[in-house]
Enzyme design. Structure first.
Site: not given
Length: 163
Positions: A66, A122, A97, A95, A90
C-alpha cells in the site's frame, strides 16, 4: 492454463536497450520480504546487466505494498530518476482486503507516474497463495522483478526518444 509450465520472464521477443544513460529508483515493500527480496534482486541484477551503474540505482523500502505509491511519490518529488520500479506482493486471504489493496496500489502507481510524467512501473504480485508468489519471484514462472526492470528501461528509453 497456458502459463502453467512456462517462464513468463522471456525477453527473446524484444530488444532491451542499454540502461547506462538512465537513473532508476526501486521501491520495495517489506511485507512478504522473502518474495519482495527476490523481486528486488531480479530487478537490480537486470538493470546492472543491461548497463545501469549501481550509483544510478536508488533503492528504498516501504512497510507494505500500500505504501509503494507514497514511496514512489517521495522519490519522484526529491530525486532525478528516469523511472521508478515499485515491487510488492499481495497474497489473497479470506477478506476483501486483497481487492482493496490491489486496486489502490494499481491506481496509485499509475497516478504517481502520470503526476510526474515519469514511468512508474507496477511490479506487484497479486496472487492467490504463497506458492504462486514464489513461482513468480524466481520460480518456474520467472521473476517479475526482472520484467519490471526491463519495462522500466524500455519506458525510460521511450520517454527519452520522445523528447
Amino acid at each position: 492454463m497456458a502459463t502453467q509450465l512456462k517462464s513468463l520472464s522471456d525477453f527473446s521477443h524484444t530488444t532491451i536497450p542499454s540502461a547506462s544513460p538512465y537513473r532508476f529508483a526501486i521501491v520495495t515493500a517489506q511485507w512478504n520480504a522473502d518474495i519482495t527480496g527476490a523481486l528486488y534482486q531480479g530487478a537490480y541484477e537486470l538493470l546492472v546487466k543491461q548497463g545501469a551503474s549501481p550509483e544510478n540505482i536508488i533503492s528504498v523500502t516501504v512497510p507494505g505494498s500500500f505504501e509503494l505509491t507514497s514511496g514512489a511519490d517521495m522519490i519522484l518529488n526529491n530525486k532525478k530518476v528516469d523511472a521508478v520500479i515499485c515491487l510488492g506482493c499481495v497474497i489473497k486471504g479470506d477478506t476483501p482486503h486483497f481487492e482493496y489493496i490491489c486496486s489502490a496500489v494499481a491506481h496509485g502507481i499509475t497516478n504517481v507516474g502520470l503526476k510526474y510524467n515519469i514511468p512508474a512501473i507496477f511490479g506487484v504480485l497479486t496472487t492467490n497463495n504463497q506458492e504462486q508468489a514464489l513461482e513468480r519471484a524466481g520460480g518456474k514462472h520467472g521473476n517479475k522483478g526482472e520484467e519490471a526492470a526491463a519495462t522500466a528501461i524500455l519506458m525510460a528509453d521511450l520517454q527519452r526518444s520522445l523528447c
